[in-house]
Design a protein around this motif. Structure first.
Motif, short mmCIF file in Angstrom:
data_model
loop_
_atom_site.label_atom_id
_atom_site.label_comp_id
_atom_site.label_asym_id
_atom_site.label_seq_id
_atom_site.Cartn_x
_atom_site.Cartn_y
_atom_site.Cartn_z
N SER A 91 4.76 35.89 4.21
CA SER A 91 5.36 37.08 4.81
C SER A 91 5.92 36.74 6.19
CB SER A 91 4.32 38.19 4.94
OG SER A 91 4.87 39.28 5.64
N THR A 92 7.07 37.28 6.49
CA THR A 92 7.67 37.08 7.82
C THR A 92 7.62 38.35 8.65
OG1 THR A 92 9.88 37.62 6.97
CG2 THR A 92 9.21 35.29 6.94
N ILE A 93 6.87 39.36 8.19
CA ILE A 93 6.79 40.64 8.89
C ILE A 93 5.56 40.68 9.78
CG2 ILE A 93 6.51 43.13 8.62
CD1 ILE A 93 9.26 42.13 7.86
N VAL A 94 5.75 41.02 11.04
CA VAL A 94 4.65 41.33 11.95
C VAL A 94 4.69 42.83 12.21
CG1 VAL A 94 3.71 41.03 14.27
CG2 VAL A 94 4.61 39.05 13.03
N ALA A 95 3.60 43.52 11.97
CA ALA A 95 3.53 44.97 12.15
C ALA A 95 3.12 45.30 13.58
CB ALA A 95 2.54 45.58 11.17
N ALA A 96 3.86 46.21 14.21
CA ALA A 96 3.51 46.69 15.55
C ALA A 96 3.28 48.19 15.48
CB ALA A 96 4.63 46.37 16.54
N PRO A 148 1.09 41.94 6.27
CA PRO A 148 1.89 41.33 7.33
C PRO A 148 1.35 39.98 7.75
CG PRO A 148 0.42 42.96 8.27
CD PRO A 148 0.27 43.07 6.77
N ALA A 149 2.22 39.23 8.43
CA ALA A 149 1.80 37.93 8.96
C ALA A 149 0.94 38.09 10.20
CB ALA A 149 3.03 37.09 9.28
N GLY A 150 1.10 39.21 10.92
CA GLY A 150 0.35 39.47 12.13
C GLY A 150 0.46 40.94 12.49
N ILE A 151 -0.37 41.37 13.45
CA ILE A 151 -0.40 42.79 13.85
C ILE A 151 -0.50 42.89 15.37
CG2 ILE A 151 -1.50 45.03 13.49
CD1 ILE A 151 -2.94 43.80 11.06
N PHE A 152 0.28 43.81 15.94
CA PHE A 152 0.23 44.08 17.39
C PHE A 152 0.00 45.58 17.59
CE2 PHE A 152 3.03 45.16 21.21
CZ PHE A 152 2.01 44.91 22.13
N PHE A 153 -0.99 45.92 18.41
CA PHE A 153 -1.29 47.31 18.75
C PHE A 153 -1.02 47.53 20.24
CE2 PHE A 153 -4.12 46.69 15.09
CZ PHE A 153 -3.91 47.85 14.36
N ASN A 162 -11.61 51.05 10.87
CA ASN A 162 -10.29 50.42 11.00
C ASN A 162 -10.41 49.03 11.60
OD1 ASN A 162 -9.03 52.63 9.92
ND2 ASN A 162 -8.40 53.50 11.87
N ARG A 163 -11.34 48.84 12.52
CA ARG A 163 -11.55 47.51 13.09
C ARG A 163 -11.96 46.52 11.99
NH1 ARG A 163 -12.84 46.31 18.27
NH2 ARG A 163 -14.86 45.40 17.74
N ARG A 164 -12.87 46.97 11.12
CA ARG A 164 -13.31 46.09 10.02
C ARG A 164 -12.15 45.80 9.07
NH1 ARG A 164 -17.89 49.50 10.31
NH2 ARG A 164 -17.09 50.78 8.62
N ALA A 165 -11.38 46.84 8.74
CA ALA A 165 -10.27 46.66 7.80
C ALA A 165 -9.23 45.69 8.35
CB ALA A 165 -9.63 48.01 7.50
N VAL A 166 -8.89 45.83 9.63
CA VAL A 166 -7.90 44.95 10.23
C VAL A 166 -8.40 43.52 10.28
CG1 VAL A 166 -6.69 44.42 12.39
CG2 VAL A 166 -6.77 46.78 11.57
N ARG A 167 -9.66 43.37 10.62
CA ARG A 167 -10.24 42.02 10.70
C ARG A 167 -10.23 41.33 9.32
NH1 ARG A 167 -14.67 43.50 12.88
NH2 ARG A 167 -14.09 43.20 15.05
N GLU A 168 -10.44 42.12 8.26
CA GLU A 168 -10.49 41.56 6.91
C GLU A 168 -9.13 41.09 6.40
OE1 GLU A 168 -12.29 44.67 4.68
OE2 GLU A 168 -14.32 44.29 5.48
N PHE A 169 -8.04 41.52 7.03
CA PHE A 169 -6.72 41.04 6.62
C PHE A 169 -6.59 39.54 6.87
CE2 PHE A 169 -5.12 45.53 7.57
CZ PHE A 169 -5.23 45.91 6.24
N GLY A 170 -7.35 39.02 7.83
CA GLY A 170 -7.33 37.59 8.09
C GLY A 170 -6.05 37.08 8.72
N VAL A 171 -5.34 37.96 9.47
CA VAL A 171 -4.10 37.57 10.14
C VAL A 171 -4.28 37.70 11.64
CG1 VAL A 171 -2.72 38.31 8.16
CG2 VAL A 171 -3.12 39.91 10.07
N PRO A 172 -3.43 37.06 12.45
CA PRO A 172 -3.53 37.20 13.89
C PRO A 172 -3.34 38.65 14.32
CG PRO A 172 -2.07 35.39 13.30
CD PRO A 172 -2.35 36.13 12.05
#
Length: 359
Positions: A91-96, A148-153, A162-172
């Motif tokens: 994936s080349t998408i980073v979600a912000a 996504p390849a990564g996530i920015f908040f 939500n913290r657990r779910a985001v961590r489980e994605f295994g992306v930066p």
């Protein structure tokens, strides 16, 4: 030496109703989406023929294309333009996810982040959480399909689920706009507690001792209030009034709040408005209700912008470089994805006091 950490509240369950969101998640968890192979089986063709038919390729006959489209309608297949990349793990998408799409601060950060990521071969996809747990939860659930390849908040995630779910994605993952001890992964943050302390120091240093606070009722707003209260107490200044708001939508919200505070202007001589949109709105409203700034009331905001600098009087602020926040977030994500960096990162963005005509 690191600045003061923000004591970010971790929430076990959302305070507002997210049952609808949970129902959607439950349905998604019990039924798998139709894949292109299923359409091919229904139409009696190969998956590559389905792909070509959906692209209206001239290599597919009209009759075959019609058969494929009929299979699409029957199966409920939805074409995903990123499917090939997602299946291959490229994936080349980073979600912000931005707190709002109005503030120049968040837009500056997103623009800088996008520029860095585009140079590294990635694209930034932007959503809005609007300071809402329900929207944040829906946004996090949407990532299951996007992968996504990564996530920015532009903030920190408070809900533990939500913290657990985001961590489980295994992306930066990069969080920002606060300075907790325990980010999900990486952090480029400011100390909101320190911002509140700086505001109190500024007012008392200018002889203002009857203070007021305006800001959001939770999250970063509460952290800024805590620092403001603590430092005012140490300086023997009095916080006469606290006005908290649940939602910030636009500059007009700041206009409304200053009209509400008009009857208290004899009791207070300074107000820390700990949100950029609210501060700009309040300063714009002051002349129309007969409040002379800073003679009658000193106003200090947080987060700098071109508009804040060009107002008359211009807005004094606790400032930080929002573009740096986004640029650094992009760099950290790109470095992790390229394999040049694997370590967690906890980075602090310094604050400064920009004194202008409003204080």
């Amino acid at each position: 030496m690191l600045p003061r950490f923000d004591e970010v509240v971790r929430v076990d369950a959302p305070s507002n109703n997210t049952s609808k969101t949970k129902e959607v998640g439950a349905r998604e968890g019990t039924s798998k989406p139709i894949r292109i192979e299923g359409v091919a089986l229904e139409a009696g063709v190969s998956p590559i023929t389905v792909s070509r038919a959906l692209r209206a390729s001239t290599s597919v006959s009209p009759a075959t294309r019609e058969r494929v489209l009929a299979a699409v309608r029957k199966t409920g297949y939805v074409s995903n333009p990123h499917a090939s990349a997602l299946r291959s793990g490229r994936s080349t998408i980073v979600a912000a996810f931005l707190s709002n799409l109005v503030s120049q601060q968040y837009n500056d950060a997103a623009t800088a982040c996008a520029e860095v990521l585009e140079d590294a071969g990635f694209q930034l996809m932007i959503g809005q959480t609007a300071y809402s747990y329900a929207r944040e939860t829906a946004a996090v659930q949407s990532l299951r399909a996007l992968k996504p390849a990564g996530i920015f908040f532009s903030g920190v995630v408070e809900l533990e689920a939500n913290r657990r779910a985001v961590r489980e994605f295994g992306v930066p993952v990069v969080e920002s706009w606060a300075f907790p001890r325990d980010p999900i992964d990486m952090l480029v943050g400011i100390s909101n507690t320190e911002a509140g302390c700086m505001a109190a120091d500024h007012f008392v240093g200018r002889g203002r001792r009857r203070l007021a606070f305006v800001g959001r009722s939770g999250g970063r707003g509460r952290l800024r209030l805590n620092g403001f209260r603590e430092r005012a107490r140490e300086l023997n200044a009095e916080i006469v009034l606290v006005r908290e708001v649940d939602h910030v939508r636009s500059i007009s919200d700041g206009r409304t709040i200053l009209r509400e505070l008009a009857s208290y202007t004899r009791d207070i001589d300074a107000v820390f408005i700990a949100n950029d949109l609210l501060a700009i709105g309040a300063l714009l409203e002051a002349p129309s209700i007969g409040v002379s700034v800073p003679h009658d009331l000193s106003i200090l905001g947080i987060g700098d912008s071109e508009f804040a600098a060009r107002m008359t009087p211009s807005l004094s602020v606790v400032a930080f470089d929002a573009s740096f926040v986004g640029r650094r977030a992009g760099q950290l994500i790109a470095s992790r994805l390229s394999g040049t960096s694997k370590s967690p990162s906890l980075e602090h963005v310094p604050l400064s006091l920009v004194e202008r005509g409003s204080s």
